[in-house]
Design an enzyme around this catalytic site. Structure first.
Site, short mmCIF file in Angstrom:
data_model
loop_
_atom_site.label_atom_id
_atom_site.label_comp_id
_atom_site.label_asym_id
_atom_site.label_seq_id
_atom_site.Cartn_x
_atom_site.Cartn_y
_atom_site.Cartn_z
N CYS A 76 0.84 -1.21 0.00
CA CYS A 76 0.00 0.00 0.00
C CYS A 76 0.87 1.25 0.00
O CYS A 76 1.52 1.55 -0.99
CB CYS A 76 -0.98 -0.04 1.17
SG CYS A 76 -2.33 1.12 0.99
N HIS B 93 -3.72 -5.53 1.09
CA HIS B 93 -3.03 -5.76 2.36
C HIS B 93 -2.96 -7.25 2.72
O HIS B 93 -3.90 -7.77 3.33
CB HIS B 93 -3.76 -5.02 3.48
CG HIS B 93 -3.57 -3.55 3.43
ND1 HIS B 93 -2.52 -2.91 4.08
CD2 HIS B 93 -4.26 -2.57 2.79
CE1 HIS B 93 -2.59 -1.61 3.85
NE2 HIS B 93 -3.63 -1.37 3.06
N GLU C 260 -1.21 -8.50 5.10
CA GLU C 260 -1.13 -8.64 6.56
C GLU C 260 -2.51 -8.56 7.21
O GLU C 260 -2.67 -8.93 8.36
CB GLU C 260 -0.17 -7.58 7.15
CG GLU C 260 -0.75 -6.19 7.32
CD GLU C 260 -0.85 -5.39 6.03
OE1 GLU C 260 -0.61 -5.97 4.94
OE2 GLU C 260 -1.20 -4.20 6.10
#
Lengths: 84, 238
Positions: B93, B210, B212
């Protein structure tokens, strides 16, 4: 005498400017029918310290380097510099 | 070799806000040894790390342009050295935006064509499964991951896009749940639905979604975990 650089940064004409489009749409809906297009850019003032030893030319060179390397992204933006 | 021996560095700039998420996933989900690197840390080099993650957020408040100021901070000089020597660097990002601004990847992010901050799950199609970031996947694998960004509209000159295609450096594209790469599945106006790219040597990858935030079942998808599983696999096997 200190000198200032006045730097204007605009998106290149061929790059879509979403901010400009948003402002345009608000102006249109506010009844400003005469408005054809809007582009939004950035205006930056840099105050250079102290005496300018090598005169205007080098100061413009430094402002150009700063504009090219940091303040603008040459892929999408272009800038103009005025020294006063 | 157990995972604890794999050392990951997570850069932290003022305004980074996915650093702790990455830390948790690397340490707690994948059992690695991950630590933070503050952007002003006086480090000699990054050679002790097996890979570096530049996490998402709003470094320097997105002032000037997303990622522009972080890209010019001292730690990025070390990351450039590390990356030029072949070190593995993942930018997520805002981390992707920083890699673009630092010149480690080519192109630039414009504001989303919707003019909105887009925060939702998207599907990604794997175009190249032979990179350190995708080697635990198969070509054409579909992954569900969330996006959360305002400036994810990838833009590059035609010759840059051709270069990316020639080198198989477009790693992920936005697609629908059937894997079709369509306009309607493009969340931000990104050229050719591009969601993730690498450099020519494929040791640096930028990814807008994302991973994560999608590495644990409780968060709705574990698909992002494949990015980290790939990196671990690559490091173990090299």
């Amino acid at each position: 005498m200190s000198k200032k650089a006045f730097i204007k940064i605009m998106l290149k004409d061929e790059v879509l400017d979403p901010q400009g489009k948003a402002v345009l749409s608000v102006l249109k809906s506010s009844g400003y029918d005469n408005v054809k297009d809007v582009r939004v850019g950035k205006y930056i003032e840099i105050d250079f310290a102290g005496e300018v030893k090598n005169g205007h030319v080098n100061l413009k060179g430094e402002a150009e380097e700063i504009s090219e390397k940091v303040l603008s992204n040459p892929l999408i933006e272009e800038f103009t510099i005025e020294i006063k | 070799m157990n995972n604890k021996k794999i050392k990951a560095g997570i850069t932290v700039f003022p305004g980074s806000n996915c650093d702790a998420d990455v830390y948790r996933v690397l340490n707690d989900v994948f059992d690695l040894s991950a630590s933070f690197i503050w952007h002003k840390d006086k480090i000699k080099d990054l050679n002790g790390y097996d890979f570096i993650v530049i996490p998402g957020g709003f470094s320097y408040g997105d002032y000037l342009r997303s990622g522009a100021l972080a890209a010019r901070s001292p730690v990025m000089e070390y990351i450039k050295d590390y990356a030029y020597k072949g070190g593995i660097v993942l930018g997520i990002c805002n981390g992707f935006q920083i890699l673009l601004e630092a010149g480690l990847l080519r192109g630039v992010m414009l504001a989303n064509d919707s003019l909105k901050f887009e925060c939702k799950d998207v599907y990604l199609k794997t175009l190249n499964a032979e990179t350190p970031f995708t080697c635990a996947l198969k070509k054409d694998s579909l992954l569900k991951m969330p996006i959360a960004h305002h400036d994810g509209n990838y833009f590059a000159e035609k010759k840059t896009i051709e270069g990316l295609n020639d080198k198989n450096a477009v790693i992920f594209k936005y697609c629908d749940e059937n894997g079709d790469i369509t306009d309607i599945s493009n969340p931000n106006g990104s050229m050719h639905n591009i969601a993730g790219i690498s450099n020519e040597n494929a040791n640096i990858m930028g990814l807008m979604p994302h991973p994560e935030r999608s590495s644990e079942k409780i968060l709705g998808s574990e698909d992002g975990g494949y990015i980290f599983k790939s990196i671990i696999k690559y490091i173990r096997e090299r």
